[in-house]
Write an enzyme that holds these catalytic residues in place. Sequence first.
Site, PDB file in Angstrom:
ATOM      1  N   ALA A  54       0.904  -1.243   0.045  1.00 20.66           N
ATOM      2  CA  ALA A  54       0.151  -0.141   0.056  1.00 20.66           C
ATOM      3  C   ALA A  54       0.974   1.465   0.074  1.00 20.66           C
ATOM      4  CB  ALA A  54      -1.106  -0.115   1.177  1.00 20.66           C
ATOM      5  N   GLU A 137      -6.083 -13.595  -6.449  1.00 24.08           N
ATOM      6  CA  GLU A 137      -5.169 -13.438  -7.779  1.00 24.08           C
ATOM      7  C   GLU A 137      -5.021 -15.104  -7.994  1.00 24.08           C
ATOM      8  OE1 GLU A 137      -1.569 -10.995  -8.981  1.00 24.08           O
ATOM      9  OE2 GLU A 137      -0.767 -12.462  -7.732  1.00 24.08           O
TER      10      GLU A 137
HETATM   11  P1  0O2 Z   1       4.166 -11.501  -2.661  1.00 19.97           P
HETATM   12  O1  0O2 Z   1       5.256 -11.500  -1.495  1.00 19.97           O
HETATM   13  O2  0O2 Z   1       4.280 -12.686  -3.677  1.00 19.97           O
HETATM   14  O3  0O2 Z   1       2.813 -11.359  -2.067  1.00 19.97           O
HETATM   15  P2  0O2 Z   1       1.126  -4.184 -11.196  1.00 19.97           P
HETATM   16  O4  0O2 Z   1       0.723  -3.026 -10.769  1.00 19.97           O
HETATM   17  O5  0O2 Z   1      -0.151  -5.013 -11.895  1.00 19.97           O
HETATM   18  O6  0O2 Z   1       2.447  -4.074 -12.070  1.00 19.97           O
HETATM   19  P3  0O2 Z   1       1.119  -6.227  -8.971  1.00 19.97           P
HETATM   20  O7  0O2 Z   1       0.169  -5.631  -8.340  1.00 19.97           O
HETATM   21  O8  0O2 Z   1       2.347  -6.246  -8.088  1.00 19.97           O
HETATM   22  O9  0O2 Z   1       1.659  -4.911  -9.976  1.00 19.97           O
HETATM   23  O10 0O2 Z   1       0.858  -7.089  -9.776  1.00 19.97           O
HETATM   24  P4  0O2 Z   1       1.806  -8.364 -10.596  1.00 19.97           P
HETATM   25  O11 0O2 Z   1       3.248  -7.486 -11.163  1.00 19.97           O
HETATM   26  O12 0O2 Z   1       0.880  -8.959 -11.279  1.00 19.97           O
HETATM   27  O13 0O2 Z   1       2.441  -8.996  -9.352  1.00 19.97           O
HETATM   28  C1  0O2 Z   1       1.848  -9.728  -8.288  1.00 19.97           C
HETATM   29  C2  0O2 Z   1       2.479 -10.849  -7.654  1.00 19.97           C
HETATM   30  O14 0O2 Z   1       3.067 -11.581  -8.464  1.00 19.97           O
HETATM   31  C3  0O2 Z   1       3.683 -10.398  -6.724  1.00 19.97           C
HETATM   32  O15 0O2 Z   1       3.070 -10.098  -5.492  1.00 19.97           O
HETATM   33  C4  0O2 Z   1       4.526 -11.625  -6.759  1.00 19.97           C
HETATM   34  O16 0O2 Z   1       4.106 -12.886  -6.011  1.00 19.97           O
HETATM   35  C5  0O2 Z   1       4.339 -12.098  -8.209  1.00 19.97           C
HETATM   36  N1  0O2 Z   1       5.469 -11.498  -9.033  1.00 19.97           N
HETATM   37  C6  0O2 Z   1       5.477 -10.298  -9.642  1.00 19.97           C
HETATM   38  N2  0O2 Z   1       6.701 -10.113 -10.371  1.00 19.97           N
HETATM   39  C7  0O2 Z   1       7.542 -10.849  -9.675  1.00 19.97           C
HETATM   40  C8  0O2 Z   1       8.996 -10.975  -9.793  1.00 19.97           C
HETATM   41  O17 0O2 Z   1       9.854 -10.502 -10.563  1.00 19.97           O
HETATM   42  N3  0O2 Z   1       9.557 -12.053  -9.201  1.00 19.97           N
HETATM   43  C9  0O2 Z   1       8.875 -12.890  -8.195  1.00 19.97           C
HETATM   44  N4  0O2 Z   1       9.478 -13.771  -7.509  1.00 19.97           N
HETATM   45  N5  0O2 Z   1       7.361 -12.595  -8.248  1.00 19.97           N
HETATM   46  C10 0O2 Z   1       6.884 -11.640  -8.826  1.00 19.97           C
HETATM   47  P5  0O2 Z   1       3.899  -9.298  -4.512  1.00 19.97           P
HETATM   48  O18 0O2 Z   1       2.978  -8.445  -3.688  1.00 19.97           O
HETATM   49  O19 0O2 Z   1       4.872  -8.622  -5.196  1.00 19.97           O
HETATM   50  O20 0O2 Z   1       4.626 -10.269  -3.563  1.00 19.97           O
END
Ligand code: 0O2
Length: 202
Positions: A54, A137
């Site tokens: 957030a 998600e």
């Molecule tokens: P956690 O700790 O896994 O909960 P956006 O505004 O759409 O670009 P958003 O909302 O972050 O951004 O969506 P996105 O990119 O679809 O990513 C959501 C989740 O996908 C992340 O949650 C990660 O779980 C995974 N993810 C996205 N990019 C990466 C990456 O480069 N590496 C890894 N290992 N996971 C990724 P969180 O909240 O970042 O983390």
Amino acid sequence: MNWGVILAPYKQVVEELKVKLKGMRIQYEYECSHSPIEFITGRVKPVQSILEKAEKKKIPLNNIEEEIQDIAGLRVVCPFVDDIYMVVDMIRERKDLTVIEEKDYIEKNKESGYRSYHMIIEYPVETIHGMKHVLAEIQIRTLAMNFWATNEHSLNYKYKGKIPEKIKARLKLAAEAAFMLDEEMSKIRDEVQEAQRIFHKK
Ligand code: 0O2
């Protein structure tokens, strides 16, 4: 904020969707020789991570439920890349949820090297106050993509989001190697599945 109260419906959603997605896997195992689903996991985002996200995205606390779409998170891990799209189609067809958004990070991987298919869904859950529509998600990826993402996630945690450039470069190479592994395995998919059928019959 009473996080217990806020997160209770999300816990319910994760549990319900785990049962439903696992049901798909079990049905496949009974009806077909090959299941497109290897395993399923789910989690509710920890409060600390919700607050960090957030802050990073400048989301006011009263908009968290609308704007953070992965408070409830499910992960479907598949043996082969084609299986991912099969699972995606099955989720699109379901009548118990609505797909809100899809992000294909397989066709176009993220800058980090990350590959996965994301579906944001709306799921109606019964609470003690009546029906609540909750966002969740679903991440769908292969075993190789999952191996890479799990390791990269650990490194991100270790380096507090600032992975040194040298390691970042290695991770990008590793992501390509993982994708090549998926592609090579797809080419011998029929052979692998035939071997598994023989193994299961024993
Ligand atoms: P956690 O700790 O896994 O909960 P956006 O505004 O759409 O670009 P958003 O909302 O972050 O951004 O969506 P996105 O990119 O679809 O990513 C959501 C989740 O996908 C992340 O949650 C990660 O779980 C995974 N993810 C996205 N990019 C990466 C990456 O480069 N590496 C890894 N290992 N996971 C990724 P969180 O909240 O970042 O983390």
